[in-house]
Structures are given as C-alpha cells and as structure tokens.
Design a protein around this motif. Sequence first.
Motif, mmCIF file in Angstrom:
data_model
loop_
_atom_site.group_PDB
_atom_site.id
_atom_site.type_symbol
_atom_site.label_atom_id
_atom_site.label_comp_id
_atom_site.label_asym_id
_atom_site.label_seq_id
_atom_site.Cartn_x
_atom_site.Cartn_y
_atom_site.Cartn_z
ATOM 1 N N HIS A 19 36.490 30.500 42.660
ATOM 2 C CA HIS A 19 37.175 29.105 42.931
ATOM 3 C C HIS A 19 37.745 29.166 44.505
ATOM 4 N N GLY A 20 37.676 30.227 45.189
ATOM 5 C CA GLY A 20 38.021 30.296 46.539
ATOM 6 C C GLY A 20 39.535 30.156 46.849
ATOM 7 N N VAL A 21 40.200 31.156 45.940
ATOM 8 C CA VAL A 21 41.722 31.440 46.106
ATOM 9 C C VAL A 21 41.571 32.213 47.414
ATOM 10 N N VAL A 22 42.619 31.500 48.148
ATOM 11 C CA VAL A 22 43.055 32.168 49.481
ATOM 12 C C VAL A 22 44.358 33.050 49.459
ATOM 13 N N LYS A 23 45.072 32.603 48.364
ATOM 14 C CA LYS A 23 46.112 33.758 48.393
ATOM 15 C C LYS A 23 46.760 33.713 46.942
ATOM 16 N N TYR A 24 46.898 35.108 46.545
ATOM 17 C CA TYR A 24 47.568 35.124 45.138
ATOM 18 C C TYR A 24 48.542 36.447 44.956
ATOM 19 N N LYS A 25 49.287 36.283 43.868
ATOM 20 C CA LYS A 25 49.987 37.530 43.659
ATOM 21 C C LYS A 25 50.018 37.875 41.902
ATOM 22 N N ILE A 59 49.198 50.848 37.032
ATOM 23 C CA ILE A 59 49.454 49.882 38.051
ATOM 24 C C ILE A 59 48.433 50.415 39.400
ATOM 25 N N ASP A 60 48.608 51.885 39.570
ATOM 26 C CA ASP A 60 47.650 52.631 40.653
ATOM 27 C C ASP A 60 46.425 52.440 40.316
ATOM 28 N N ILE A 62 43.295 44.746 42.953
ATOM 29 C CA ILE A 62 44.475 43.775 42.661
ATOM 30 C C ILE A 62 45.879 44.821 42.695
ATOM 31 N N LYS A 63 46.861 44.523 43.316
ATOM 32 C CA LYS A 63 48.150 45.122 43.473
ATOM 33 C C LYS A 63 49.041 44.342 42.682
ATOM 34 N N ILE A 64 49.543 45.136 41.498
ATOM 35 C CA ILE A 64 50.524 44.552 40.604
ATOM 36 C C ILE A 64 51.921 44.856 41.219
#
Length: 299
Positions: A79-85, A102-103, A111-113
């Motif tokens: 999708h071309g996502v530029v920023k996420y969390k 998580i680690d 992916i950092k959760i």
Amino acid sequence: MIKIQKYGAIDIGSNAVRLLIMDVIEKDDGTSVKFKKAALIRVPIRLGEDTFVTGEISEKKIIRLTDAMNAFQLLMSIHGVVKYKACATSAMRDADNGDYVIDRILKKTGIKIDIIDGKIEAKIIATTDLGELLDNSKSYLYVDVGGGSTEMTVYKNGTISRSKSFKMGTVRMLNQKDSLKDEWEEMKEWVKKHTAGIKNISLIGSGGNINKIYKMSGRTDGSPLSYIYMKANYRYLKTMSYDERISELNLNQDRADVIIPATKIYLSAMKWSDAKRIYVPKIGLADGIVKSLYAGIIE
C-alpha cells in the motif's frame, strides 16, 4: 492540489488483531485534512484465551501472531504506508511472557510493538472524531469494551471529568467468570459515583461488539440505541445457542460468544448511570493511532 499519504495502525487486542490503513488527504494550503479508510484486516487470534487462563501466550498463538505481523508488514509495503504504529493492549500487558513475545516478533518481522495501558488507550481513542459527537452542553459516559479490559470516561462540558480502565473484557469474562466479581463491583461503584447527580446522561459505546449490535439494529448513522432496545436485544441473544447466533444472525465464530458479555457491560453501564440511550460512532483504537501519529501525539 492535494497531498495523499498512507498511515497504518496495528491494534493487537485480546480477541482480534487488526491492521487499519488510512489515506491522509491534505490540501496544499494546509486548510484541512481528511482521513479515509483504505483497508481494514481483522484476524481473530484471541490472545486473551491464553493469558487469562494460563498467564502467558502459548507457542501456537505466538506463531500465529508472528505470521499476522509478517502479513501486515507486506500489506503495508504494498500500500505504500509511510508511517505506522503497533499497539498491544490487555492480553499482552497481562501475559508473563509479553516482553518475550514482543522481542521475538521484532526480530522475526521488524515490527516494534508497544504495550499501552488503559489511560494511554483512552487518550489515543480520544483523538478520533469523538469530539464531533459531543455536545458541550450535555454529559456522556464513554464505554470502550475490549477482549481484556473496558475503558470508561465521563465527559462534562466537553471535557474529561474522570477516566478509568477496568480488567473486565469479553474474553476475560468467558475465561475468568468466577474471579471477576470484585472487579465488576468496583466498576459498578465507579460508574454510580461519578455519574451521580448527572441528568440526561448518554452513553457512547465503542468496540467491535457494539458496532455489530448497531449494524444489526438497522438504525441510520447517528441515531442512538435505547436502553429498552439494548435490554430486549440482550435477552434475545441469550435465548439463542452459540451455533444459532452464527447460523441465524450471521455472526463470526469469534463474535458469537463474546457479544453476550459485551452487551452485558454496555447494558449495565446504562443502568448504573441511568442513561436512556447509547450512541455508537465508528471509532476505535486503530483510528486513534493513525490520527495520533499524524498529530505527533505518539511516534
């Protein structure tokens, strides 16, 4: 001219895991910004089924969650996502091996959760379009029911008066029914105390279950559900078996059981606060994550 960027939000809940991708549309003169849903993917992993019974997330569910994060990573790339969390709530927060999970996911997927508490969760949700619904001359009890916890906020004159997170969620209620009596009583007393004397208070409900109940009601967007309707609907749902709720109401398997405890929480909150109606805007944690990212409230 307009500028369009895609933002992503990953909501790792106790019942389901969601990826929301939104178009953030800006006018080049900076006068306005719009958020438009581009994609929403929901996977019913039900982490709380492990955490609320054994105290930790099983290897089987860790593998499923890792696979989901890999898939989400690929979808965001496409999708071309530029920023996420990515945010995890009650089940991951309560799991003894939450940090390990998580680690491991970070190493396997990149992916950092972030594990967030109830107060942060409520703050993020508050960045949604909730403000557009609030009438500053009225009072509201906002109730967000998840799989592992319920967030409650009292709004007076357009501002937050009180807010609290309770370890009372739908998956938790299914798996820890006998051990939640004290938490239920605390939630009841909190609502009664902080809504006492408030006339004509209304509920605002969010969460997948109240959204489904609202959709089944056939109401037009913006119209509230009455206490009478919610009570009748609760009784109707309880007369049906799990299989009947799937076959006759067309509910997903992971919705057909949790919709009962969810309805009980909303209905009880209405009774305790003496609210006669509940509004159901289409908002949630994932929406709040995107808007918080854009506003720079979170990183």
